[in-house]
Motif scaffolding. Sequence first.
Motif, PDB file in Angstrom:
ATOM      1  N   ARG A 137      46.820   1.814   3.008  1.00  0.00           N
ATOM      2  CA  ARG A 137      46.409   2.849   3.963  1.00  0.00           C
ATOM      3  C   ARG A 137      45.374   3.782   3.346  1.00  0.00           C
ATOM      4  N   GLU A 138      45.606   4.157   2.083  1.00  0.00           N
ATOM      5  CA  GLU A 138      44.684   5.080   1.431  1.00  0.00           C
ATOM      6  C   GLU A 138      43.286   4.478   1.327  1.00  0.00           C
ATOM      7  N   LEU A 139      43.218   3.189   0.986  1.00  0.00           N
ATOM      8  CA  LEU A 139      41.911   2.555   0.850  1.00  0.00           C
ATOM      9  C   LEU A 139      41.232   2.431   2.213  1.00  0.00           C
ATOM     10  N   VAL A 140      41.992   2.114   3.254  1.00  0.00           N
ATOM     11  CA  VAL A 140      41.431   2.062   4.610  1.00  0.00           C
ATOM     12  C   VAL A 140      40.800   3.406   4.962  1.00  0.00           C
ATOM     13  N   SER A 141      41.519   4.493   4.680  1.00  0.00           N
ATOM     14  CA  SER A 141      41.009   5.831   5.004  1.00  0.00           C
ATOM     15  C   SER A 141      39.761   6.158   4.206  1.00  0.00           C
ATOM     16  N   GLN A 142      39.737   5.765   2.931  1.00  0.00           N
ATOM     17  CA  GLN A 142      38.572   6.048   2.101  1.00  0.00           C
ATOM     18  C   GLN A 142      37.351   5.257   2.553  1.00  0.00           C
ATOM     19  N   ILE A 143      37.557   4.003   2.935  1.00  0.00           N
ATOM     20  CA  ILE A 143      36.442   3.198   3.429  1.00  0.00           C
ATOM     21  C   ILE A 143      35.869   3.834   4.692  1.00  0.00           C
ATOM     22  N   GLU A 144      36.758   4.250   5.601  1.00  0.00           N
ATOM     23  CA  GLU A 144      36.298   4.854   6.846  1.00  0.00           C
ATOM     24  C   GLU A 144      35.533   6.142   6.587  1.00  0.00           C
ATOM     25  N   ALA A 145      35.994   6.938   5.619  1.00  0.00           N
ATOM     26  CA  ALA A 145      35.310   8.195   5.305  1.00  0.00           C
ATOM     27  C   ALA A 145      33.906   7.937   4.763  1.00  0.00           C
ATOM     28  N   LYS A 147      58.274  21.426 -13.029  1.00  0.00           N
ATOM     29  CA  LYS A 147      59.234  22.337 -13.649  1.00  0.00           C
ATOM     30  C   LYS A 147      58.683  22.916 -14.947  1.00  0.00           C
ATOM     31  N   SER A 148      57.859  22.121 -15.630  1.00  0.00           N
ATOM     32  CA  SER A 148      57.269  22.584 -16.886  1.00  0.00           C
ATOM     33  C   SER A 148      55.997  23.397 -16.673  1.00  0.00           C
ATOM     34  N   GLY A 149      55.575  23.565 -15.422  1.00  0.00           N
ATOM     35  CA  GLY A 149      54.427  24.410 -15.132  1.00  0.00           C
ATOM     36  C   GLY A 149      53.138  23.679 -14.859  1.00  0.00           C
ATOM     37  N   VAL A 150      53.165  22.335 -14.789  1.00  0.00           N
ATOM     38  CA  VAL A 150      51.964  21.546 -14.513  1.00  0.00           C
ATOM     39  C   VAL A 150      51.914  21.236 -13.019  1.00  0.00           C
ATOM     40  N   PRO A 151      50.910  21.732 -12.273  1.00  0.00           N
ATOM     41  CA  PRO A 151      50.844  21.466 -10.831  1.00  0.00           C
ATOM     42  C   PRO A 151      50.627  19.973 -10.570  1.00  0.00           C
ATOM     43  N   SER A 152      51.644  19.314 -10.030  1.00  0.00           N
ATOM     44  CA  SER A 152      51.639  17.858  -9.929  1.00  0.00           C
ATOM     45  C   SER A 152      52.096  17.397  -8.554  1.00  0.00           C
ATOM     46  N   VAL A 153      51.583  16.241  -8.131  1.00  0.00           N
ATOM     47  CA  VAL A 153      52.048  15.584  -6.907  1.00  0.00           C
ATOM     48  C   VAL A 153      52.302  14.120  -7.225  1.00  0.00           C
ATOM     49  N   ASP A 154      53.133  13.491  -6.389  1.00  0.00           N
ATOM     50  CA  ASP A 154      53.433  12.085  -6.584  1.00  0.00           C
ATOM     51  C   ASP A 154      52.821  11.252  -5.455  1.00  0.00           C
ATOM     52  N   LEU A 155      52.651   9.966  -5.713  1.00  0.00           N
ATOM     53  CA  LEU A 155      52.101   9.044  -4.721  1.00  0.00           C
ATOM     54  C   LEU A 155      52.794   7.700  -4.904  1.00  0.00           C
ATOM     55  N   HIS A 156      53.539   7.292  -3.876  1.00  0.00           N
ATOM     56  CA  HIS A 156      54.286   6.036  -3.957  1.00  0.00           C
ATOM     57  C   HIS A 156      54.720   5.621  -2.557  1.00  0.00           C
ATOM     58  N   GLY A 157      55.308   4.444  -2.460  1.00  0.00           N
ATOM     59  CA  GLY A 157      55.623   3.864  -1.170  1.00  0.00           C
ATOM     60  C   GLY A 157      56.753   4.518  -0.412  1.00  0.00           C
ATOM     61  N   ASN A 158      57.561   5.357  -1.058  1.00  0.00           N
ATOM     62  CA  ASN A 158      58.664   6.012  -0.351  1.00  0.00           C
ATOM     63  C   ASN A 158      58.209   7.222   0.460  1.00  0.00           C
ATOM     64  N   LEU A 159      56.980   7.672   0.251  1.00  0.00           N
ATOM     65  CA  LEU A 159      56.471   8.822   0.990  1.00  0.00           C
ATOM     66  C   LEU A 159      55.991   8.396   2.368  1.00  0.00           C
ATOM     67  N   SER A 160      56.137   9.261   3.339  1.00  0.00           N
ATOM     68  CA  SER A 160      55.542   9.024   4.647  1.00  0.00           C
ATOM     69  C   SER A 160      54.024   9.064   4.506  1.00  0.00           C
ATOM     70  N   GLN A 161      53.334   8.505   5.502  1.00  0.00           N
ATOM     71  CA  GLN A 161      51.877   8.529   5.436  1.00  0.00           C
ATOM     72  C   GLN A 161      51.353   9.956   5.392  1.00  0.00           C
ATOM     73  N   GLY A 162      51.972  10.859   6.157  1.00  0.00           N
ATOM     74  CA  GLY A 162      51.535  12.252   6.140  1.00  0.00           C
ATOM     75  C   GLY A 162      51.683  12.881   4.773  1.00  0.00           C
ATOM     76  N   ALA A 178      48.431   3.368  -6.370  1.00  0.00           N
ATOM     77  CA  ALA A 178      47.200   4.134  -6.572  1.00  0.00           C
ATOM     78  C   ALA A 178      46.231   3.441  -7.518  1.00  0.00           C
ATOM     79  N   ALA A 179      46.627   2.289  -8.061  1.00  0.00           N
ATOM     80  CA  ALA A 179      45.770   1.637  -9.050  1.00  0.00           C
ATOM     81  C   ALA A 179      44.595   0.923  -8.419  1.00  0.00           C
ATOM     82  N   ARG A 180      44.668   0.641  -7.132  1.00  0.00           N
ATOM     83  CA  ARG A 180      43.602  -0.090  -6.473  1.00  0.00           C
ATOM     84  C   ARG A 180      42.941   0.769  -5.420  1.00  0.00           C
ATOM     85  N   GLY A 181      41.650   0.919  -5.547  1.00  0.00           N
ATOM     86  CA  GLY A 181      40.886   1.456  -4.435  1.00  0.00           C
ATOM     87  C   GLY A 181      40.914   2.953  -4.244  1.00  0.00           C
ATOM     88  N   ILE A 182      41.849   3.667  -4.865  1.00  0.00           N
ATOM     89  CA  ILE A 182      41.900   5.106  -4.670  1.00  0.00           C
ATOM     90  C   ILE A 182      40.795   5.742  -5.503  1.00  0.00           C
TER      91      ILE A 182
END
Length: 465
Positions: free
Chosen positions: A86-94, A266-281, A304-308
């Motif tokens: 989905r991420e690669l589809v969105s990037q191609i369209e952009a 928790k250690s103070g590093v602003p971080s986000v995750d990306l994986h298949g368990n997340l909703s598209q939103g 995230a290893a391909r196309g992002i």
Amino acid sequence: MTLTFADLGVPAALDAVLAADGITTPTPIQAATLPDSLAGKDLLGRGRTGSGKTYAFALPVVARLSAKGGRANPRRPRALILAPTRELVSQIEAALRPLADVAGLRTATVFGGVGQGPQVSALKRGVDVLIACPGRLEDLIGQGHCDLGNVDITVLDEADHMADLGFLPAVRRLLGQTPRGGQRMLFSATLDNAIDVLVKRFLEQPVVHQADSVQSPISAMDHHVLHVSRDLRIAVLVDLASAPGRTVVFTRTKHGAKALARQLNKSGVPSVDLHGNLSQGARTRNLDAFHSGTATTLVATDIAARGIHVDDVALVVHADPPAEHKAYLHRSGRTARAGAAGTVVTLMTDDQVRDVRALTRAAGVKPTTTKLANVTHPVLQTLAPGDRSLPGGIVPAAGTAPSRPRGSGGGGTGNRSRKPSGQRGGNRGGAPKTGGSGGRSRGNGSSRRTGSGGGHSASSFSGRR
């Protein structure tokens, strides 16, 4: 003399769109393929992720549809671009949309994880260029919302990743529904037997071009292995991720990515995750937070290893070594993009020594290996130069957008600040990071990092898939 897009046959109106975005010099894969693709030839393009493949097929798709004229009929797109995620589809369209707008063409995306209503409505209005994931597209075709009988141009992007994800049967069915005699372009970082079957079945007398193959590591990419104890890994990751710039950290499992992002926050590093368990939103919001700089570290599985594509990622960390060398190269390709320099770090525990040596040998890289007993080792400053800053974690998107940093965080290695000797790039330009002085800022292409994650189960951050 420097080659230009006009020299390759790109129409002036599309060339102007690229120039307005600061894109004036074709990459090797673009220079190699555009004369043939603009001429309508079937084509096999092989090049590593980040080599500029998107414009290599977006330009001929828009140019040829525009030159042919006509309008799209309801539910019958004129061009089809298939991509694995989905991420690669969105990037191609952009990337493609500004070109299509100039040419008066309509684009639409189709992928799962979201309601199909807007996608069905777009198809009913008529779509010139449809960018789609195979699964959702097959669903819509089965429901009568889409027909591929008018497709003049078909593009298959990241074909090898399609094969890795098991999409090739669906891809074969979809390609079989496009008219024979239309132009077909296939782009892939690698070419194995499964891809060769597609080429022989669906491409007619294809021209083959190769540039920056994934098997030939970029010279500007430095590879390092840090030999650490299991209980030192989090502290090392916090140190690397708290230097200026963007970091991508790869984990083997979805649960591991979520858990590691939580530990870094928790250690103070602003971080986000990306994986298949997340909703598209949630995936979109987390990627947006990383793009914008609200989050400075992205913790991801191989999704995230391909196309992002994220600009200015100068450090990639394999928190757990991947299982095979192709995954290592594709993960590592998040850095050193479009000619920029980058550093790749693999964390290796005692029980992973044999596997990591075999992995890097198969990938064709000769990493520098350093054994760490603590986080004061000077190699960390070499790998990620700059003052360490822990501005505070954020709440990664689950059902809501990421919040602003929530303070200085706790635990981890504490708020350490070291002045580098020979600091590279200083405070990289762009919007400053939220929270804390000396927070990391995005900017001029020297930003430092990209993450780590997953690996062999004996040392992975989570044993759950």
